[in-house]
Structures are given as structure tokens and as C-alpha cells.
Scaffold this active site. Structure first.
Site, mmCIF file in Angstrom:
data_model
loop_
_atom_site.group_PDB
_atom_site.id
_atom_site.type_symbol
_atom_site.label_atom_id
_atom_site.label_comp_id
_atom_site.label_asym_id
_atom_site.label_seq_id
_atom_site.Cartn_x
_atom_site.Cartn_y
_atom_site.Cartn_z
ATOM 1 N N GLU A 245 -2.085 -8.355 -3.407
ATOM 2 C CA GLU A 245 -3.328 -8.093 -2.181
ATOM 3 C C GLU A 245 -4.024 -6.533 -2.867
ATOM 4 O OE1 GLU A 245 -1.665 -8.102 1.455
ATOM 5 O OE2 GLU A 245 -1.998 -5.997 2.158
ATOM 6 N N GLY B 218 0.005 -6.937 4.975
ATOM 7 C CA GLY B 218 0.377 -8.520 4.120
ATOM 8 C C GLY B 218 2.154 -8.406 3.718
ATOM 9 N N VAL C 212 4.738 5.288 -2.387
ATOM 10 C CA VAL C 212 6.074 4.107 -2.893
ATOM 11 C C VAL C 212 6.104 3.471 -3.751
ATOM 12 C CG1 VAL C 212 8.498 3.506 -2.255
ATOM 13 C CG2 VAL C 212 7.489 5.547 -1.277
ATOM 14 N N VAL D 263 0.893 -1.340 0.103
ATOM 15 C CA VAL D 263 -0.076 -0.024 -0.490
ATOM 16 C C VAL D 263 0.723 1.026 -0.053
ATOM 17 C CG1 VAL D 263 -1.994 -0.379 1.408
ATOM 18 C CG2 VAL D 263 0.021 0.343 2.314
ATOM 19 N N GLY D 264 -0.128 2.197 0.044
ATOM 20 C CA GLY D 264 0.347 4.215 0.258
ATOM 21 C C GLY D 264 2.185 4.363 -1.521
ATOM 22 N N ASN E 248 0.057 1.752 11.326
ATOM 23 C CA ASN E 248 -0.509 1.056 10.286
ATOM 24 C C ASN E 248 -0.851 -0.097 10.667
ATOM 25 O OD1 ASN E 248 -1.496 3.391 9.127
ATOM 26 N ND2 ASN E 248 -0.151 2.835 6.922
HETATM 27 O O1 0RQ Z 1 3.847 10.404 7.629
HETATM 28 O O2 0RQ Z 1 1.684 11.029 6.675
HETATM 29 O O3 0RQ Z 1 2.744 12.062 8.941
HETATM 30 O O4 0RQ Z 1 4.084 12.961 6.615
HETATM 31 O O5 0RQ Z 1 5.452 7.432 7.347
HETATM 32 O O6 0RQ Z 1 5.948 7.525 5.041
HETATM 33 O O7 0RQ Z 1 6.790 7.901 2.212
HETATM 34 O O8 0RQ Z 1 4.605 8.765 2.467
HETATM 35 O O9 0RQ Z 1 5.328 5.991 3.255
HETATM 36 O O10 0RQ Z 1 2.650 6.172 2.313
HETATM 37 O O11 0RQ Z 1 4.122 4.868 1.514
HETATM 38 O O12 0RQ Z 1 3.412 4.652 4.420
HETATM 39 C C1 0RQ Z 1 5.820 1.447 5.854
HETATM 40 C C2 0RQ Z 1 3.354 3.438 6.811
HETATM 41 C C3 0RQ Z 1 4.535 3.772 4.529
HETATM 42 C C4 0RQ Z 1 2.955 1.274 5.177
HETATM 43 C C5 0RQ Z 1 4.216 3.048 5.545
HETATM 44 C C6 0RQ Z 1 6.286 8.934 7.648
HETATM 45 C C7 0RQ Z 1 6.275 9.684 7.676
HETATM 46 C C8 0RQ Z 1 4.407 9.868 6.608
HETATM 47 C C9 0RQ Z 1 4.243 7.407 5.451
HETATM 48 P P1 0RQ Z 1 3.292 12.013 7.120
HETATM 49 P P2 0RQ Z 1 5.345 7.620 3.341
HETATM 50 P P3 0RQ Z 1 3.955 5.668 2.460
HETATM 51 C C10 0RQ Z 1 0.683 -4.931 1.674
HETATM 52 C C11 0RQ Z 1 1.561 -4.166 2.274
HETATM 53 C C12 0RQ Z 1 2.904 -1.666 6.258
HETATM 54 C C13 0RQ Z 1 1.837 -2.117 5.748
HETATM 55 C C14 0RQ Z 1 2.485 -3.200 4.969
HETATM 56 C C15 0RQ Z 1 2.816 0.865 5.467
HETATM 57 C C16 0RQ Z 1 4.744 8.503 7.019
HETATM 58 O O13 0RQ Z 1 3.812 1.384 3.840
HETATM 59 O O14 0RQ Z 1 1.610 0.623 6.648
HETATM 60 O O15 0RQ Z 1 3.437 -3.408 4.286
HETATM 61 N N1 0RQ Z 1 3.379 -1.031 5.970
HETATM 62 N N2 0RQ Z 1 1.683 -4.401 3.980
HETATM 63 O O16 0RQ Z 1 6.902 11.194 7.081
HETATM 64 C C17 0RQ Z 1 9.374 8.242 11.558
HETATM 65 C C18 0RQ Z 1 10.459 7.277 10.413
HETATM 66 C C19 0RQ Z 1 9.544 7.457 8.611
HETATM 67 C C20 0RQ Z 1 8.461 7.691 8.935
HETATM 68 C C21 0RQ Z 1 8.501 7.252 6.907
HETATM 69 N N3 0RQ Z 1 11.558 6.234 9.704
HETATM 70 N N4 0RQ Z 1 10.113 7.175 11.132
HETATM 71 N N5 0RQ Z 1 7.986 8.229 10.712
HETATM 72 N N6 0RQ Z 1 7.512 8.103 8.028
HETATM 73 N N7 0RQ Z 1 9.607 6.353 8.166
HETATM 74 C C22 0RQ Z 1 -0.763 -3.951 1.680
HETATM 75 C C23 0RQ Z 1 -1.796 -4.137 3.516
HETATM 76 O O17 0RQ Z 1 -1.747 -4.639 3.843
HETATM 77 C C24 0RQ Z 1 -2.988 -4.051 3.064
#
Ligand code: 0RQ
Length: 496
Positions: A286, A380, A265, A262-263, A376
Site C-alpha cells: 500500500e 492494511g 522498522v 508503515v514506520g 494508529n
Molecule cells: O513510541 O514514538 O513514543 O517512542 O510505539 O514504535 O518501534 O518506532 O515502530 O514506527 O514501526 O511503529 C506498530 C505502531 C510500529 C506501526 C507500529 C512504541 C514505541 C514508539 C513506535 P514513541 P517503533 P514503528 C500498512 C501496515 C499498524 C498498522 C500497520 C503501526 C512507537 O507499525 O501503526 O501495520 N502498525 N499498517 O516506543 C508500548 C509496546 C511498544 C510500544 C513499541 N510493546 N508497548 N509502546 N512501542 N512497542 C500501512 C498502513 O496501514 C497505512
């Protein structure tokens, strides 16, 4: 009007959301449909939240994954969630979780259905399900499948929201298969992303359906950030890496099935494939995001299998408009199947997920900010990371305007151990960890992936740890391993 979407024999079960909401009571466990803000019930949860505001009570909410504001948002704001599993992305709910008000159980998404059927988690009282239609055979899901087939099977009572904003063309896009549980389980007969193994409906004896509620509230899907320069670079690094895999004979010319998380990146990485010369791509994932529709429109997508459509609001309109075209090459399955370790290993999936932080040895934190606050959930990512043919994790090298390094000496929480991580990609470059011991990995990650502003202090940590441990297998200075995080909490920056 839903009369042409349900059997005539069920007409007397149609009630308002308010009437259906009366059924819910304190302590009940609701198994709801929904995976990302797609295909989740809306009218009934809003009505339940209204009741909670007048007479407070709390329920347990189990879903496929995250849902939208009408479910997670409304119930969290009403203070009505006691326990929540297995994944969420909603701000009010996240705040309640991180204030100790909600018992949140963060789980591998592929395991939820089995664990709920086996009774590991307790019992489901009500399955609350969004549907496109109901037939004599069962219930037709809408824009996601998630855990709904199993929740329907396990629940005492089923309440269905028939959502007329969801087009009838969705009928036929689902492939519902519920495995037998051990010791009677059989191999899951999927050998290609597009293999159909089940039914187009979720089996449900009609007498189990207590109420049917008409609803026309649309899915509140989330907007995506535009693809920025950093994300574009990560996409390009991925395409280059995979081309090299082909050139070196480690992957077939048409690649292997892609999974992307998701997201922003993850979506941007898929966008990188659109402008590449790869063709006939298969996707076993997924969530089917905007990038997948781009691949389909570019004629590069052979088939995409997922458990949910998770487009942006614009992407959703685009999907609805050309649904007949996408229907030929897209299918939704239960998440127990879309994320199934057996199938992921068999197909040889390329897993591409995003990390919050990665440490110098390749451990990945996907869930906890500074080791304590839930973002979050693992979603998956673990189902795919451990079982994939090639596992890639992405992160921008810095966060919060350069105050945080996403490459740290030691992760403040670990979701994916280094054993599950093959490659790390940031906008700085690629660290290929395959065939490397921890000491080799540390230099690969620091030199290729860390931001230049943080490289010197990471190298300094590594060299001092190497000396202090006299070259141990995994050099660490235990009293400094979390010093980057401590500095951030104390001073607002990980920089010295
Ligand atoms: O925070 O929104 O407050 O600015 O995390 O970061 O860079 O926009 O990245 O939207 O791709 O999310 C891991 C959360 C990344 C997501 C995660 C802060 C950053 C920002 C979001 P703001 P980005 P993304 C199958 C796959 C786990 C589940 C998964 C996730 C916010 O990809 O939930 O992989 N993954 N599922 O500023 C503090 C750090 C940070 C940080 C980023 N090092 N320390 N804050 N942020 N790095 C799909 C499903 O399972 C449904």
C-alpha cells in the site's frame, strides 16, 4: 495558477478556500482524499478549522488512511472531529481519540470503499479531494489514491483542491478501478503487480464539482529514523529467511511480491533488500516508502504497485526530481485494490508488518498500547496478514528503554490471531511458527525472539501454565495472563 490544470468550462467554479469552507455544516460527513500524509486536502480543512474556532461545529472525517497536520491536526485542535475512520497517526487527534472526544472506527483499509458505497457507514455529504488536475473525463489524483474514487462516486457534492505543488508528471501514474458490488462483482483481473486494469483518472461528472480551490501547500510527509543496529539485524534475518525459502523450493528465485508496512522498522527491512543479491523484485503494497526508491535506484525493482507514495521529506524531493524514471515502474491504485484479499492471495504476497507486541502463542497486537490506548490503527496489516503467502511480523524485543517486553504472555489486544502469523522476527532472532502447535510456538518465540532479560520470566510463566493446565492446547494462567501489563502500569516496568 491553475488555469492550465482545469477545463476552461469550469473556470467560474474556482473560489478561495474560505468560500469553499462556508459550505460545511455541523454533522456533515466528509470523504477526503489522502493516505499517509500524501495527497490530502490542505487549504480547505485549514479554512474549516478557522471557522470552527469562531463558531464551533463538528464533522465526520473519512479518508484513505492517515493524513497531515492541515487536516487531522487542524480539525482535531479545533475540536471539530466527531467521527474519524479508518486510520490516523496524528498526535492531537490520537489524544482526542484516547480522551473520549472523537469516535474513532479502526477498520481494515481494503473494506472502507465497499462499506461506504453500500451505506454500511452512513452517507457521504462532500468528497473533498486533492488533485493534480481536472479533465473533461474526471479528476486526476496526486500522491495517493486511497478511497477517493469511491468517495467521489458516493458523495452528493465534490470539492476539489487543485494543488500546484504536485507535479503534472504524476498524470498517468494512477490506475483507477472501482469493482462492481456483490452480487455483480467480477474477478479483479490482476495477475502481476504491474497489470493496468483501469483509467488514469477518477470518473466524476463535471456538474457534481461544486468548487475548485487552488492550493500550493506541500505534502507534510514524515521523517524516518535512521536504520539502527536492531532494524539492520531484522532486515538481515528477513533476507536470510527468504534465501532459505528459495533454497528449499518454497519460493521462486525472484521471490514473490513484497508488501511492507508503515514506520521505521518496515522501511529498514526494505533497506535490507537493497544490499542483498535479490534482483527483479516486485512490490504489491500500500505505501511506497524511501526503501522502494532505494531498490529502484539500485536497479533491483521490477515494479511497485501501491496506493500512496509515503516518502520522507528528502524522499519526496528525490521522487519529484526523477519522477519520469520512477513513473515507468510505479503505479498507484485505489486501496480497495492495492490491499485486495483476492489479489494478495493470487499473487502470493510476502507480508511484512510491525507489531506493538506479540504473545508467546503468536497473536499480534498492532494497535493498542496496554490494551486500551489507540496508537494508529490496524491499517492494511490485516488485509495482507490473513491473505499473504508468507506473513511476517516484526517488533523490537523491548520498548521504552527495556521497561517493556514486546513479547508477553498474552496480548493486551489482538488484531491478528495466531492463525494469521507465520513468522515473528525481532532483533534477537526468528521464530518460524509454521507447522507448530501452540506449545511448540511458545518455546520458539520465547527462545528466539524475547529479550534475554525477559526470557526467564516468560519461560517461568509458560512452564507454570503448562503444569497448571496439565498440558492443555494453549496453556495459560488466566489470573496472570496480563500480569506483565499490570506490573508495568503499577511500577513503570514489566520487569519483576
Ligand atoms: O513510541 O514514538 O513514543 O517512542 O510505539 O514504535 O518501534 O518506532 O515502530 O514506527 O514501526 O511503529 C506498530 C505502531 C510500529 C506501526 C507500529 C512504541 C514505541 C514508539 C513506535 P514513541 P517503533 P514503528 C500498512 C501496515 C499498524 C498498522 C500497520 C503501526 C512507537 O507499525 O501503526 O501495520 N502498525 N499498517 O516506543 C508500548 C509496546 C511498544 C510500544 C513499541 N510493546 N508497548 N509502546 N512501542 N512497542 C500501512 C498502513 O496501514 C497505512
Amino acid at each position: 495558477d491553475i488555469s492550465d490544470r482545469i477545463p476552461k468550462s469550469l473556470a467560474d467554479k474556482v473560489v478561495s478556500a474560505e468560500t469553499a469552507a462556508e459550505y460545511f455544516a455541523d454533522g456533515m460527513t466528509i470523504g477526503a482524499s489522502g493516505f499517509t500524509p500524501s495527497g490530502y486536502p490542505k487549504a480547505v480543512p485549514l479554512a474549516i478549522a478557522e471557522r470552527m474556532k469562531k463558531n464551533p461545529f463538528k464533522v465526520n472525517i473519512w479518508t484513505g488512511a492517515s493524513t497531515g497536520p492541515e487536516l487531522d491536526g487542524a480539525l482535531a485542535e479545533a475540536g471539530g472531529i466527531k467521527q474519524r475512520l479508518p486510520y490516523q497517526t496524528n498526535t492531537p487527534l490520537r489524544n482526542a481519540i484516547n480522551s473520549g472526544l472523537v469516535n474513532y472506527i479502526d477498520m481494515h483499509l481494503s473494506e472502507v470503499a465497499q462499506q461506504s458505497r453500500e451505506g454500511f457507514l452512513g452517507k457521504i455529504d462532500v468528497a473533498l479531494v486533492e488533485a493534480v488536475a481536472i479533465t473533461e473525463e474526471g479528476i486526476i489524483p496526486s500522491t495517493s489514491v486511497g478511497n477517493t474514487p469511491s468517495f467521489i462516486q458516493s458523495a452528493d457534492v465534490v470539492i476539489v483542491e487543485v494543488n500546484t505543488s504536485q507535479p503534472m508528471e504524476l498524470v498517468g501514474m494512477h490506475d483507477i478501478y472501482i469493482p462492481l458490488d456483490p452480487p455483480n462483482r467480477l474477478p479483479i483481473p490482476i495477475t502481476k503487480a504491474g497489470d493496468r486494469i483501469g483509467t488514469t483518472f477518477m470518473p466524476c461528472p463535471l456538474e457534481k464539482i461544486k468548487y475548485i480551490v487552488p492550493c500550493d501547500i506541500t505534502d507534510k510527509t514524515r521523517a524516518l529514523a535512521p536504520v539502527d543496529e536492531a532494524a539492520r539485524k531484522m532486515g538481515q534475518f528477513t533476507v536470510d529467511l527468504l534465501k532459505k525459502e528459495i533454497a528449499e523450493g518454497r519460493m521462486p528465485k525472484g521471490l514473490l511480491p513484497l508488501q511492507s508496512g508503515v514506520g521505521n522498522v518496515a522501511n529498514a527491512v526494505i533497506a535490507g533488500f537493497v544490499s542483498s543479491d535479490f534482483t527483479d523484485l516486485e512490490v504489491y503494497t500500500e505505501v511506497i516508502q524511501d526503501g522502494m526508491f532505494d531498490l529502484a535506484d539500485a536497479g533491483k525493482l521490477k515494479f511497485a504497485s501501491g496506493t500512496a507514495f509515503s516518502p520522507s521529506p528528502e524522499g519526496l524531493q528525490r521522487f519529484y526530481k526523477d519522477i519520469d524514471k520512477y513513473k515507468k515502474i510505479m503505479m498507484l491504485r485505489p486501496q480497495e485494490i492495492s490491499n485486495n484479499p483476492e489479489v494478495v492471495r493470487r499473487l502470493g504476497v510476502i507480508a511484512m508488518n510491525t507489531a506493538i507486541e506479540v504473545d508467546i502463542y503468536g497473536n499480534v497486537n498492532s494497535t493498542h498500547v496496554t490494551g486500551t490506548k489507540m496508537m494508529n490503527g490496524i491499517g492494511g496489516s490485516g488485509d495482507f496478514a490473513r491473505n499473504a503467502y508468507l506473513t511476517i511480523f516484526y517488533t523490537q524485543s523491548e520498548a521504552k528503554g527495556g521497561k517493556i517486553s514486546s513479547i508477553v504472555p498474552f496480548c493486551s489486544h489482538i488484531d491478528h490471531g495466531a492463525h494469521d502469523v507465520d513468522v515473528v522476527i525481532t532483533e534477537q532472532g526468528v521464530a518460524d511458527l509454521r507447522g507448530k502447535c501452540p506449545r511448540e510456538r511458545a518455546l520458539e518465540i520465547i527462545n528466539n525472539c524475547a529479550h534475554p532479560d525477559f526470557r526467564p520470566i516468560l519461560l517461568d510463566y509458560y512452564e507454570r501454565a503448562l503444569a497448571a493446565t496439565k498440558g492443555a492446547q494453549t496453556p495459560h494462567l488466566l489470573d496472570e495472563a496480563l500480569s506483565f501489563h499490570q506490573r508495568f502500569l503499577a511500577t513503570g516496568s514489566m520487569q519483576k
